[in-house]
Design an enzyme around this catalytic site. Structure first.
Site, PDB file in Angstrom:
ATOM      1  N   ASP A  34      54.972 -27.763 -92.726  1.00 43.74           N
ATOM      2  CA  ASP A  34      56.436 -27.822 -92.892  1.00 43.74           C
ATOM      3  C   ASP A  34      56.888 -29.282 -92.907  1.00 43.74           C
ATOM      4  OD1 ASP A  34      59.319 -27.586 -92.560  1.00 43.74           O
ATOM      5  OD2 ASP A  34      58.929 -25.507 -91.995  1.00 43.74           O
ATOM      6  N   SER A  75      63.916 -24.717 -94.970  1.00 41.45           N
ATOM      7  CA  SER A  75      62.677 -23.930 -94.879  1.00 41.45           C
ATOM      8  C   SER A  75      62.919 -22.459 -95.191  1.00 41.45           C
ATOM      9  CB  SER A  75      62.056 -24.062 -93.489  1.00 41.45           C
ATOM     10  OG  SER A  75      61.623 -25.381 -93.285  1.00 41.45           O
ATOM     11  N   GLU A 242      51.045 -21.959 -90.480  1.00 42.17           N
ATOM     12  CA  GLU A 242      52.004 -23.071 -90.630  1.00 42.17           C
ATOM     13  C   GLU A 242      51.840 -24.132 -89.537  1.00 42.17           C
ATOM     14  OE1 GLU A 242      56.760 -23.956 -91.146  1.00 42.17           O
ATOM     15  OE2 GLU A 242      56.088 -22.705 -89.485  1.00 42.17           O
ATOM     16  N   HIS A 251      62.393 -34.968 -88.749  1.00 39.07           N
ATOM     17  CA  HIS A 251      63.827 -35.008 -88.407  1.00 39.07           C
ATOM     18  C   HIS A 251      64.100 -36.099 -87.363  1.00 39.07           C
ATOM     19  CE1 HIS A 251      65.436 -31.598 -90.632  1.00 39.07           C
ATOM     20  NE2 HIS A 251      64.361 -30.912 -90.315  1.00 39.07           N
ATOM     21  N   ASP A 289      56.796 -26.725 -97.745  1.00 37.52           N
ATOM     22  CA  ASP A 289      58.015 -26.092 -98.262  1.00 37.52           C
ATOM     23  C   ASP A 289      59.009 -27.130 -98.780  1.00 37.52           C
ATOM     24  OD1 ASP A 289      58.298 -27.055 -95.688  1.00 37.52           O
ATOM     25  OD2 ASP A 289      59.349 -25.298 -94.911  1.00 37.52           O
TER      26      ASP A 289
HETATM   27 ZN   LIG Z   1      63.457 -29.217 -91.303  1.00 41.91          ZN
END
Ligand SMILES: [Zn+2]
Length: 353
Positions: A34, A75, A242, A251, A289
């Protein structure tokens, strides 16, 4: 001359036979990092001495990640595209933009008699795992997503999020309901690792599992446990794995954490590739993603294993993400792809109806 031609024909028939047998995979392992763009991959590669397990994949491409209503996806829409082959709106789970539930590749695999599984380093009800098994208007509907797990016959799922099954507004005890459906329940990794057949619900943290390094080998251990169970199904299996927290480090614009999370993911990739190499009937696909952080590497030093970084956002970016593939059918996952192309390709290779 005739004799020699006969032998040649025999040899080429054997060769062709073994080739065609190798073209179609029986199992698919779909690994999603991710928020893992090319800069995240390369930063981890440099930090790891200029090498990663993912380099063992010789089939490489790109996936365009934009969603139905935004250039930069989340996502929810990103996972939904990978899982269902439909570009949907930002934040939606397993539904088309007009709120119609769309069958996921996991659900379709299950319907065709394959064993299925999900392994993640977030809550099992969180966004990406939800896109493979649930159908909800919004990504924040964790209790509804937990209930959606009960509507399926998924064989193995391992992640956090125990509280969404146990302490619910609607009063249902989904742990008991899972037991009634013959699931073995494991609340920590020691219990998870003991299970080697049957159905397994591994709810190993109340909510989100911790970040690296506190989490230890959760991802690789849970993935290998899942493979060991699912591989007992004669018709094959579909497993989604994942590395959930590469995104969270993105982030936070925390490159050290991005590297640790990406190396944890890559370690799992290595173990999966070891399995696939031996098994020879397993297709392994690795992608993301979306990218998180708008990360660029402005300088670095290969010998010192160092990178200098610049982040352009605290959110996601719209740049295409890398695709790596290994095993029978891997050649289908090269060049520039749309994120909605994966499902159709897997469906075709597994001959799902
Ligand atoms: Zn995110």
């Amino acid at each position: 001359m005739i004799k020699r031609f006969g032998i040649l024909l025999l040899v080429s028939t054997i060769l062709l036979g073994s080739m065609s047998a190798a073209i179609r995979p029986k199992n698919v392992i779909f690994l999603i990092g991710d928020g893992m763009g090319m800069a995240q991959v390369y930063a981890a590669m440099v930090a790891n001495g200029n090498k990663l397990e993912v380099e063992r994949c010789k089939h490489v491409g790109y996936s365009k990640t934009y969603c139905a209503n935004r250039f930069v996806t989340d996502s929810g829409a990103g996972g939904t595209a990978l899982a269902t082959g439909v570009k949907t709106n930002y934040g939606m789970i397993g539904m088309s933009p007009d709120s119609v539930a769309v069958e996921t590749i996991l659900e379709q695999s299950e319907r065709n008699g394959l064993a299925t599984g999900i392994v993640v380093t977030c809550a099992i009800t969180y966004v990406t795992p939800a896109t493979f098994i649930a159908h909800q208007h919004h990504r924040s509907m964790y209790e509804e997503v937990a209930a959606d797990f009960l509507k399926t016959d998924i064989d193995v799922f391992i992640g956090g999020g125990r509280k969404y099954f146990e302490t619910r507004k609607d009063g249902r005890n989904l742990i008991q309901e899972l037991k009634d459906k013959q699931y073995q329940i494991a609340f920590d990794m020691d219990e998870v690792k003991k299970i080697n057949s049957g159905k397994l619900a591994g709810l190993i943290h109340e909510d989100q599992p911790p970040a690296m390094p506190e989490r230890g080998d959760l991802l690789s251990d849970a993935t290998m446990t899942a493979i060991n169970i699912l591989n007992k199904n004669e018709k094959g299996f579909f497993l989604m794995v994942e590395g959930s927290q590469i995104d969270w480090a993105g982030h936070s614009n925390d490159v050290e954490q991005i590297i640790m999370e990406t190396l944890d993911f890559d370690k799992t990739v290595g173990k999966v590739l070891d399995f696939a190499e031996k098994d020879k009937t397993t297709l392994v696909i690795i992608t993301a993603d979306h990218e998180t952080g708008g990360l660029t590497l402005t300088d670095g030093n290969i010998n010192q294993r160092k990178v200098k970084t610049h982040f352009s956002t605290k959110s996601h970016s719209g740049i295409p993400v890398p695709v790596f593939a290994f095993g029978p059918g891997a050649e289908e996952f090269t060049g520039f792809m749309e994120n909605i192309d994966f499902k159709g390709k897997i469906e075709k290779l597994l001959k799902l109806k």
